[in-house]
Structures are given as structure tokens and as C-alpha cells.
Design a protein around this motif. Structure first.
Motif, PDB file in Angstrom:
ATOM      1  N   GLY A 105      28.594  32.809 -14.246  1.00 22.63           N
ATOM      2  CA  GLY A 105      28.234  31.943 -13.268  1.00 22.63           C
ATOM      3  C   GLY A 105      29.230  31.746 -12.221  1.00 22.63           C
ATOM      4  N   PHE A 106      30.495  32.329 -12.242  1.00 16.90           N
ATOM      5  CA  PHE A 106      31.832  32.399 -11.409  1.00 16.90           C
ATOM      6  C   PHE A 106      31.330  32.905 -10.340  1.00 16.90           C
ATOM      7  CE2 PHE A 106      35.841  33.227  -9.572  1.00 16.90           C
ATOM      8  CZ  PHE A 106      36.462  32.065  -9.519  1.00 16.90           C
ATOM      9  N   CYS A 107      30.848  34.089 -10.085  1.00 20.55           N
ATOM     10  CA  CYS A 107      30.472  34.596  -8.830  1.00 20.55           C
ATOM     11  C   CYS A 107      29.099  33.938  -8.149  1.00 20.55           C
ATOM     12  CB  CYS A 107      30.375  36.160  -8.982  1.00 20.55           C
ATOM     13  SG  CYS A 107      28.964  36.603  -9.916  1.00 20.55           S
ATOM     14  N   THR A 108      28.401  33.104  -8.725  1.00 23.33           N
ATOM     15  CA  THR A 108      27.043  32.755  -8.571  1.00 23.33           C
ATOM     16  C   THR A 108      27.076  31.942  -7.157  1.00 23.33           C
ATOM     17  OG1 THR A 108      26.174  33.035 -10.731  1.00 23.33           O
ATOM     18  CG2 THR A 108      25.108  31.406  -9.280  1.00 23.33           C
ATOM     19  N   PRO A 109      27.941  31.089  -6.963  1.00 19.32           N
ATOM     20  CA  PRO A 109      28.049  30.388  -5.862  1.00 19.32           C
ATOM     21  C   PRO A 109      27.853  31.215  -4.353  1.00 19.32           C
ATOM     22  CG  PRO A 109      29.192  29.304  -7.263  1.00 19.32           C
ATOM     23  CD  PRO A 109      29.152  30.597  -7.673  1.00 19.32           C
ATOM     24  N   GLY A 110      28.899  32.289  -4.604  1.00 18.17           N
ATOM     25  CA  GLY A 110      29.133  33.269  -3.520  1.00 18.17           C
ATOM     26  C   GLY A 110      27.755  33.987  -3.231  1.00 18.17           C
ATOM     27  N   PHE A 111      27.281  34.483  -4.233  1.00 17.04           N
ATOM     28  CA  PHE A 111      25.897  35.343  -4.206  1.00 17.04           C
ATOM     29  C   PHE A 111      24.862  34.439  -3.656  1.00 17.04           C
ATOM     30  CE2 PHE A 111      27.450  38.444  -7.364  1.00 17.04           C
ATOM     31  CZ  PHE A 111      27.131  39.474  -6.824  1.00 17.04           C
ATOM     32  N   LEU A 112      24.729  33.300  -4.099  1.00 20.11           N
ATOM     33  CA  LEU A 112      23.664  32.486  -3.584  1.00 20.11           C
ATOM     34  C   LEU A 112      23.546  32.117  -2.095  1.00 20.11           C
ATOM     35  CD1 LEU A 112      23.589  29.469  -6.175  1.00 20.11           C
ATOM     36  CD2 LEU A 112      21.929  31.705  -5.919  1.00 20.11           C
ATOM     37  N   THR A 113      24.958  31.956  -1.396  1.00 22.62           N
ATOM     38  CA  THR A 113      25.315  31.580  -0.184  1.00 22.62           C
ATOM     39  C   THR A 113      25.091  33.122   0.749  1.00 22.62           C
ATOM     40  OG1 THR A 113      27.418  32.110  -0.245  1.00 22.62           O
ATOM     41  CG2 THR A 113      26.525  29.835  -0.390  1.00 22.62           C
ATOM     42  N   THR A 114      25.325  34.164   0.134  1.00 23.54           N
ATOM     43  CA  THR A 114      25.297  35.529   0.712  1.00 23.54           C
ATOM     44  C   THR A 114      23.746  35.882   0.840  1.00 23.54           C
ATOM     45  OG1 THR A 114      27.359  36.306  -0.137  1.00 23.54           O
ATOM     46  CG2 THR A 114      25.874  37.883   0.427  1.00 23.54           C
ATOM     47  N   VAL A 115      22.874  35.611  -0.156  1.00 30.79           N
ATOM     48  CA  VAL A 115      21.670  35.972  -0.291  1.00 30.79           C
ATOM     49  C   VAL A 115      20.735  35.256   0.603  1.00 30.79           C
ATOM     50  CG1 VAL A 115      19.550  36.197  -1.868  1.00 30.79           C
ATOM     51  CG2 VAL A 115      21.605  37.016  -2.500  1.00 30.79           C
ATOM     52  N   THR A 116      21.271  33.711   0.824  1.00 30.92           N
ATOM     53  CA  THR A 116      20.646  32.959   1.661  1.00 30.92           C
ATOM     54  C   THR A 116      20.736  33.520   3.031  1.00 30.92           C
ATOM     55  OG1 THR A 116      20.803  30.989   0.086  1.00 30.92           O
ATOM     56  CG2 THR A 116      20.524  30.658   2.654  1.00 30.92           C
ATOM     57  N   ALA A 117      21.922  33.782   3.437  1.00 33.87           N
ATOM     58  CA  ALA A 117      22.114  34.180   4.880  1.00 33.87           C
ATOM     59  C   ALA A 117      21.343  35.637   5.067  1.00 33.87           C
ATOM     60  CB  ALA A 117      23.487  34.421   5.145  1.00 33.87           C
TER      61      ALA A 117
END
Length: 162
Positions: A105-117
Motif C-alpha cells: 500500500g505504500f505506493c498506492t496513493p501515488g498510483f491512484l492519483t496518477t491513474v485518476t489523471a
């Protein structure tokens, strides 16, 4: 002699905040320490890993490379702001959960925002474009297979909502 503080007004996850920060305060530190939004993770502090990715005026930005004073007047979305106001997960968040697109889960917030954009720019990515969409984010646990599946699933969920 104490360091001069600068007034910074920014909107984070739809809420206006006014903070006083030293000129060299990183936006990641302002979000985490001044605003208590700890979902933005800091992994490398060099903009390489993507864990600190946030949305600034709709586009992705590395919070560990941006000064808080540079965000003055900006509209910022962190991982905490991706869910609906009622707490319902966004299609991207749901897809990551459904497709097991996370492990530690450490990288997950960055992936979520990246994929959203990324899905705003390309709502129907091919498999290769889904891989390219996440190319700037590093994960040490998953091998990316489920993350790419989550991107594809999120695109499908968003089309179903439209």
C-alpha cells in the motif's frame, strides 16, 4: 534569527486552507505535517518513485519536488480527496481493490492519483497505454500486472457510470 514565514492559501480536496510556511517547505511536508493529510507518501524525495503524486489543477505533480509556496492559489487533490463526499470509493479506488492492485500500500496513493489523471486524458486506454500511464510510478511488491488490470477495470467502471 528565525526563518521568515509565508502565507499560502490553497484549496486541498475542496477545502480552502491558509498556512504559514518557510519558503523552502516542500508541498509534501505541508500536506502531511501542516494539514495532517498523510495519504501523500514520501518515498525517495527525488521525484522518482511517484509515491507522493498528487493532482495540482487537475494534472499530476510530485509533491516532494514542489514547494508549498509554489502551490499558492492552486486546486490540489490528494488521495484523501478521490472518494465521493459520501465516502463512496471512486472508480479508480474500487478497481484497485477489486483487482488486488496493491500489496503493502505504500505506493498506492501515488498510483491512484496518477491513474485518476490518466483516465481523464485517456478514458479508454489500450493495454499498452495503461502500462504507459503508470510508467512513472514504482512498486516494489506487485509486479504491475494487477495494477494494469486495475487501470483497465477503472476505465470500464468509469464508462459504466457515464
Amino acid at each position: 534569527m528565525s526563518e521568515a514565514l509565508h502565507d499560502v492559501r490553497l484549496t486541498v480536496n475542496g477545502v480552502v486552507h491558509e498556512i504559514r510556511v518557510p519558503a523552502r517547505r516542500l508541498l509534501s511536508d505541508a500536506l502531511r505535517h501542516d494539514l495532517g493529510l498523510t495519504g501523500t507518501h514520501v518515498g525517495c524525495e527525488h521525484g522518482v518513485c511517484g509515491a507522493c503524486t498528487i493532482l495540482v489543477d487537475g494534472g499530476t505533480a510530485r509533491a516532494c519536488l514542489m514547494l508549498a509556496v509554489a502551490a499558492r492559489g492552486c486546486e490540489i487533490t490528494t488521495v484523501e480527496g478521490l472518494a465521493d463526499p459520501d465516502g463512496a470509493l471512486s472508480p479508480v479506488q474500487r478497481a484497485f481493490a477489486e483487482c488486488h492492485g496493491l500489496q503493502c500500500g505504500f505506493c498506492t496513493p501515488g498510483f491512484l492519483t496518477t491513474v485518476t489523471a490518466g483516465l481523464r486524458r485517456d478514458p479508454s486506454p489500450t493495454h499498452d497505454r495503461a502500462r504507459d500511464m503508470i510508467a512513472g510510478n514504482l512498486c516494489r511488491c506487485t509486479g504491475y500486472v494487477n495494477i494494469v488490470r486495475a487501470v483497465e477495470r477503472a476505465a470500464s467502471l468509469q464508462r459504466d457510470v457515464s
